[in-house]
Design a protein around this motif. Structure first.
Motif, short mmCIF file in Angstrom:
data_model
loop_
_atom_site.label_atom_id
_atom_site.label_comp_id
_atom_site.label_asym_id
_atom_site.label_seq_id
_atom_site.Cartn_x
_atom_site.Cartn_y
_atom_site.Cartn_z
N ARG A 42 -100.60 -26.77 -69.56
CA ARG A 42 -101.48 -25.27 -68.72
C ARG A 42 -103.08 -25.67 -68.57
O ARG A 42 -103.52 -24.53 -67.27
CB ARG A 42 -101.62 -24.37 -70.43
CG ARG A 42 -102.46 -23.05 -70.21
CD ARG A 42 -102.44 -22.22 -71.70
NE ARG A 42 -103.54 -21.05 -71.13
CZ ARG A 42 -104.00 -20.20 -71.45
NH1 ARG A 42 -102.97 -20.07 -72.62
NH2 ARG A 42 -104.94 -18.80 -70.85
N PHE B 275 -98.71 -22.50 -76.23
CA PHE B 275 -99.72 -23.56 -74.74
C PHE B 275 -100.88 -22.53 -75.08
O PHE B 275 -101.81 -22.28 -74.19
CB PHE B 275 -99.16 -22.36 -73.53
CG PHE B 275 -97.77 -23.53 -73.30
CD1 PHE B 275 -98.00 -24.87 -72.53
CD2 PHE B 275 -96.79 -23.13 -73.26
CE1 PHE B 275 -96.72 -25.49 -72.22
CE2 PHE B 275 -95.05 -23.93 -73.09
CZ PHE B 275 -95.14 -24.82 -72.33
N GLU C 184 -103.43 -24.82 -64.27
CA GLU C 184 -104.82 -23.04 -64.28
C GLU C 184 -105.55 -23.22 -63.14
O GLU C 184 -106.69 -23.14 -62.18
CB GLU C 184 -105.22 -22.59 -65.27
CG GLU C 184 -104.00 -22.54 -66.38
CD GLU C 184 -104.85 -21.07 -67.29
OE1 GLU C 184 -106.02 -21.82 -68.05
OE2 GLU C 184 -103.96 -20.49 -68.04
N TYR D 144 -92.23 -22.80 -68.72
CA TYR D 144 -93.52 -22.60 -68.35
C TYR D 144 -94.34 -21.51 -67.50
O TYR D 144 -94.41 -20.28 -67.77
CB TYR D 144 -94.51 -23.06 -68.78
CG TYR D 144 -96.15 -22.93 -68.94
CD1 TYR D 144 -97.08 -22.30 -69.90
CD2 TYR D 144 -96.79 -23.16 -67.51
CE1 TYR D 144 -98.27 -21.73 -69.60
CE2 TYR D 144 -98.40 -22.73 -67.84
CZ TYR D 144 -98.70 -21.86 -69.37
OH TYR D 144 -100.07 -21.53 -68.63
N VAL E 61 -94.82 -17.63 -67.75
CA VAL E 61 -96.58 -17.40 -67.68
C VAL E 61 -96.34 -16.10 -66.11
O VAL E 61 -97.16 -15.62 -65.90
CB VAL E 61 -97.43 -17.54 -67.52
CG1 VAL E 61 -97.66 -18.93 -68.19
CG2 VAL E 61 -97.05 -18.87 -66.43
#
Length: 309
Positions: free
Chosen positions: A187, A174, A191, A304, A308
């Motif tokens: 990603r 990523f 974000e 993911y 994270v």
């Protein structure tokens, strides 16, 4: 081959390699062998030969490679060409010299010409110019395919080359500089959502057509290839379905819950206009992909988010 056959999975910590390891383990294969890049540098011929001599694997799956997206291929052409050639040459040569029973080489759909007729058949290999942005990686993979083809022809070796379409799934890369388009989109939208649904800038026009396959489907194809005799060197592995990049962006935006604007930076390259594989050859043997795109993206996004934190 039986469930105790010693199977070496080169690149077993990568996205594809780890999926193959999981698949084979769940299928009951108990003698799997792996080494990290820190434990065994596949670019080092002497180390590779020593490993084969000491461990004596019976089957080899070559999933190790230096991979990346458009930016990485453009920035590091020498490494993408040379490192992949070194890895392939060393492992293929050792597999031949140490009498490996069966060898599976993982390539990529980028081996085909930029302007191939669609969908892309295996016989279109070397029928036209490559996409310039990833030609270095493509050339290395083509060399690996031809090495396997030569061994089949000259020594009647059971060496098979699987050409997967664009892969995604748990364990993907990523990093926005080196990743492929689907994980990069996940990603970026994730974000941006966390920044109060900030606008998202994406490369190119959004018009190129791409095919995406969950890495667990590739693992399924590898298992199928281990369990069946395949008479030819190259087999495409994909879903047989594609979509526009802007459509993919819309799906990922929805699934991540982002509600901001999307801007397309048309100064950035699009890459190949369309890349859809003809998957009939392997389908006619009895294998086909099963994981739907949205289902796979949801699973990958969940992975993911956990990764994270």
């Amino acid at each position: 081959m039986n469930k105790e056959t010693k199977i070496y999975i080169a690149g077993h910590k990568g996205m594809a390699g780890s999926a193959i390891w999981r698949k084979l383990s769940r299928a009951g294969y108990t003698n799997l062998l792996g080494r990290t890049s820190g434990e065994l540098d596949l670019r080092d011929r002497l180390s590779v030969n020593r490993f084969f001599e000491e461990e004596s694997p019976e089957v080899v799956i070559l999933a190790a490679a230096k991979v990346g997206g458009i930016w990485a291929n453009n920035e590091f052409p020498y490494e993408f060409l040379m490192h992949n050639l070194q890895i392939q040459n060393n492992v293929i040569e050792a597999a031949h010299n140490y009498g490996i029973k069966k060898f599976i080489f993982l390539g990529s759909s980028c081996i085909y010409p930029k302007h191939s007729p669609q969908p892309i058949k295996e016989e279109y290999l070397l029928s036209g110019e490559l996409e310039p942005t990833n030609q270095w990686y493509s050339l290395a993979k083509i060399a690996g395919i031809k090495a396997c083809e030569a061994l089949r022809r000259q020594y009647e070796k059971d060496f098979v080359c699987l050409m997967p379409t664009n892969l995604y799934g748990p364990g993907d890369n990523f990093d926005l500089k080196t990743s492929h388009v689907l994980p990069a989109l996940i990603r970026k939208f994730h974000e941006a959502k966390n920044r109060d649904h900030a606008p998202v800038k994406l490369w190119g026009t959004g018009s190129p057509m791409r095919e995406f396959m969950h890495v667990d489907d590739l693992a399924s194809a590898v298992l199928f290839s281990l369990q069946h005799k395949l008479e030819e060197t190259i087999y495409n592995v994909g879903t047989g379905k594609d979509l526009r990049i802007d459509e993919l962006a819309g799906i990922i935006q929805k699934l991540t819950g982002h509600h901001g604007e999307i801007f397309w930076d048309q100064s950035k390259p699009d890459g190949t206009p369309r890349k859809l594989l003809d998957v009939e050859k392997l389908k006619n043997k009895g294998w086909q992909a099963e994981i739907a795109l949205e289902e796979g993206i949801i699973q990958t996004y969940e992975w993911y988010r956990i990764a994270v934190g």
